[in-house]
Write a protein that holds these residues in place. Sequence first.
Motif, PDB file in Angstrom:
ATOM      1  N   ASN A   1       0.826  -1.209   0.000  1.00 36.66           N
ATOM      2  CA  ASN A   1       0.000   0.000   0.000  1.00 36.66           C
ATOM      3  C   ASN A   1       0.856   1.253   0.000  1.00 36.66           C
ATOM      4  OD1 ASN A   1      -2.626  -1.044   0.111  1.00 36.66           O
ATOM      5  ND2 ASN A   1      -2.330  -1.580   2.266  1.00 36.66           N
ATOM      6  N   SER A   2       2.155   1.092   0.328  1.00 39.82           N
ATOM      7  CA  SER A   2       2.990   2.270   0.551  1.00 39.82           C
ATOM      8  C   SER A   2       3.426   2.920  -0.760  1.00 39.82           C
ATOM      9  CB  SER A   2       4.216   1.884   1.373  1.00 39.82           C
ATOM     10  OG  SER A   2       5.068   2.982   1.427  1.00 39.82           O
ATOM     11  N   LYS A   3       2.992   4.177  -0.873  1.00 43.72           N
ATOM     12  CA  LYS A   3       3.377   4.963  -2.045  1.00 43.72           C
ATOM     13  C   LYS A   3       4.566   5.852  -1.681  1.00 43.72           C
ATOM     14  CE  LYS A   3       0.132   7.247  -5.192  1.00 43.72           C
ATOM     15  NZ  LYS A   3      -1.179   7.902  -5.056  1.00 43.72           N
ATOM     16  N   ASN A   4       4.983   5.708  -0.415  1.00 45.81           N
ATOM     17  CA  ASN A   4       6.056   6.523   0.131  1.00 45.81           C
ATOM     18  C   ASN A   4       7.315   6.447  -0.746  1.00 45.81           C
ATOM     19  OD1 ASN A   4       8.045   7.658   1.697  1.00 45.81           O
ATOM     20  ND2 ASN A   4       7.128   6.964   3.608  1.00 45.81           N
TER      21      ASN A   4
ATOM     22  N   LYS B   1      -0.864  -2.034  -4.307  1.00 44.18           N
ATOM     23  CA  LYS B   1      -2.122  -2.780  -4.214  1.00 44.18           C
ATOM     24  C   LYS B   1      -3.249  -1.846  -4.628  1.00 44.18           C
ATOM     25  CE  LYS B   1      -0.841  -5.661  -0.242  1.00 44.18           C
ATOM     26  NZ  LYS B   1      -1.001  -5.785   1.219  1.00 44.18           N
TER      27      LYS B   1
ATOM     28  N   ASN C   1      -7.029  -0.477  -4.892  1.00 41.72           N
ATOM     29  CA  ASN C   1      -8.191  -0.560  -4.006  1.00 41.72           C
ATOM     30  C   ASN C   1      -9.379  -1.194  -4.715  1.00 41.72           C
ATOM     31  OD1 ASN C   1      -6.968   0.624  -1.756  1.00 41.72           O
ATOM     32  ND2 ASN C   1      -7.139   2.624  -2.757  1.00 41.72           N
TER      33      ASN C   1
END
Lengths: 570, 158
Positions: free
Chosen positions: B98-101, B119, B121
């Motif tokens: 999930n991390s777009k960091n 991932k 949604n």
Amino acid sequence: MASLRPKILANLLRGSAAVAIVALILSPPLLAVNLGSAAILALAWIIPIAASWRLSNIGRSRAAAVVFVASAWLTLAVPAVLSPARLHGGSMVATLLVALLVLPTFWAAITGLLSLAAFGGAVALDAIGYSLPVIFPSSNGLEIFGAVLLSALVLIAVGLNFRDICPAIRIEFSEFLAHWVSNESGAKPSFCQRESQAAKSERRYRSLFESAMDCIIVIDRNGQIVDLNHRVSVTLGYVREELLGKPLAYVLDAQLMSRMYPRPADILTEHRTVRGEQELRAKDGTIRFAEFVASPLPDGNVLAIVRDITERKRAADAIKALNEALERRIAERTAELQEANQELQSFSHTVAHDLRAPLRCIAGFTTILRAEHGAALAGEPLLYLERINRNALRMQNMIDDLLRFAENVRGTLETTTVDMRSIVDAVLEDHLVQWGNRAKFEIGDLPQASGDPGLIREVWCNLVGNALKYSSKVAQPHIRIGGTTKGEMAEFWITDNGVGFDMAYADKLFAAFQRLHPANEFEGSGIGLATVERIVHRHGGKLRAYGQEGEGATFVFSLPAATHTDEVIS
Amino acid sequence: MKNGIKKVLVVDDDSDDTELTMAALRETCKDANATAISSGVEAFAYLESCAGSLHYGDALPDLILLDVSLPMLSGLNVLRKIKQHVQLRTIPVVMLTNSKNARDVEDSYRSGVNAYVLKSNDYSKYVQAIENICRFWLCLNEPLPAWIQQDNPGNRPC
């Protein structure tokens, strides 16, 4: 009495000679200075002296005395007054007036007093039967003439130099003359004038020196203190005599000595004026901060003008400390704010990703459920699944909108000139595919504005989207867009013919997640207008809404008008 | 390219996400044998044990799907350990997260990740992503031959 007269006169002359000899001994320099003029006057005196002597010899003692006294003060007074009057540049009339009226009176008093003293001395000597035999053993005419000449010389010398004997009287007399005689200056200075100016400037120098608000120290080539003014004593707490003859280092801290630059000898050798700051040590040990100007004096000493700036320095230090404290505090606050901002960012990061993950599961599992067990769930269960799925999607959109809202109200504005027309065209283009056939778009003049193109596009996206959404139920949606420049602001509007709203609730329009219409009637999270409001507000503009239920709505917003120098970016 | 069953290791601490990934894998890659492990420590221990028992068969996974945010040993640290491990470093590792960091993305690439996938949604997009990953890494991509992988790198033929 008649037999006494020649004797008295002889004694008077002898007394005058005695006075003259004493005066001669007492004032040789004065005499030397004015010997030239005295000699000339003495020659001018020969005639009246000879006349008075002749008169006394033929027995007319009274006439002889009158001639003697009158000639004495006239010959003294006239040159005495003429030179100072002339040097002060007075007019001839005024000079003569002073010469004839004021000075004769003044000099008459002096010469009269001298004559009286001599006369009194003579009478007294005569009374005790003493006739100065040692000095003048016989009373032949030549000796008497010599005595008269000598006394005249002395009187002239004393008279001329009287002003030099007492400087105070001399200056006052000179000023008195100047007051009476002079209206202008610039005449060629004579000897007397030079004398008088030097004295005057000496007195002026002293008075300036002593009353100056700055410390003035005169030091010699080796750094020894030669002179200092009263202010030095006040500042450093020493008595004048404690410092005279001491090296300058005496008032400098030992540690500060090495920092004393340049040395007096350097100033004298290089013949320059030096400015600087220096710490001085007062008698009680406290350190005084001082700024100084040191310059060479013509007499080979160095003049240092020293100003005590301790208080000023303290005040400056206090201000500096305060500023530093303020800056430190600002830095702390900024750091705190940055930290808070960082936290907010990580918060929205959490919202963006962690909060959406469960939604993915809800949507994902309902999808799987429907795909794999759809047959078993036919009917109501399947409808409930649809509802779950739809709400999960709706929440996901809300989170997305909220994130976008947060991004729009944060960050820096990158302001430039914005070509509104091209932005509006681009936004409408996105809707034309869906609405091109049904809706009618009417676009009027759109002035250029100044703002962040990305955010302004967002404004139009929301407003156009809203207008279309709320007019979707009418047969032919009609959207009108226009703008105008009002002073420093550009104003834009968009009007639709949709469902409109009740003005009573207009204030709720711009609040996040506030909706005036039920969600099942019109989709949306209720964040669009809040975003628009925030963006317009950040640009310094205002957003207003007008509407009536069933009559459509109009939104008006203002932005700073474009400045013409900016490059146009669409 | 070997025939038959492919081994996929899914490392994710979120059991729901794991289940979704497994469902997507079941749906898209019929011949994939997926194993799910919920912690970084366990995942690395499992991989090491696989490497140790290489002589007994093709026990190493063909693909690792790794989440970034894992408790204790983070996904990034698992990645680093894998890429520093003599026998494990040739296994393709795909970050599925999930991390777009940007920091996570950068660190992953610097540690030698093979791909970084977010991932989605939207479940259907999620399934699509899994399908694409499997198609590329399990079918299209040519893996290191097994005999090299099993060899001690010191004895590698020139």
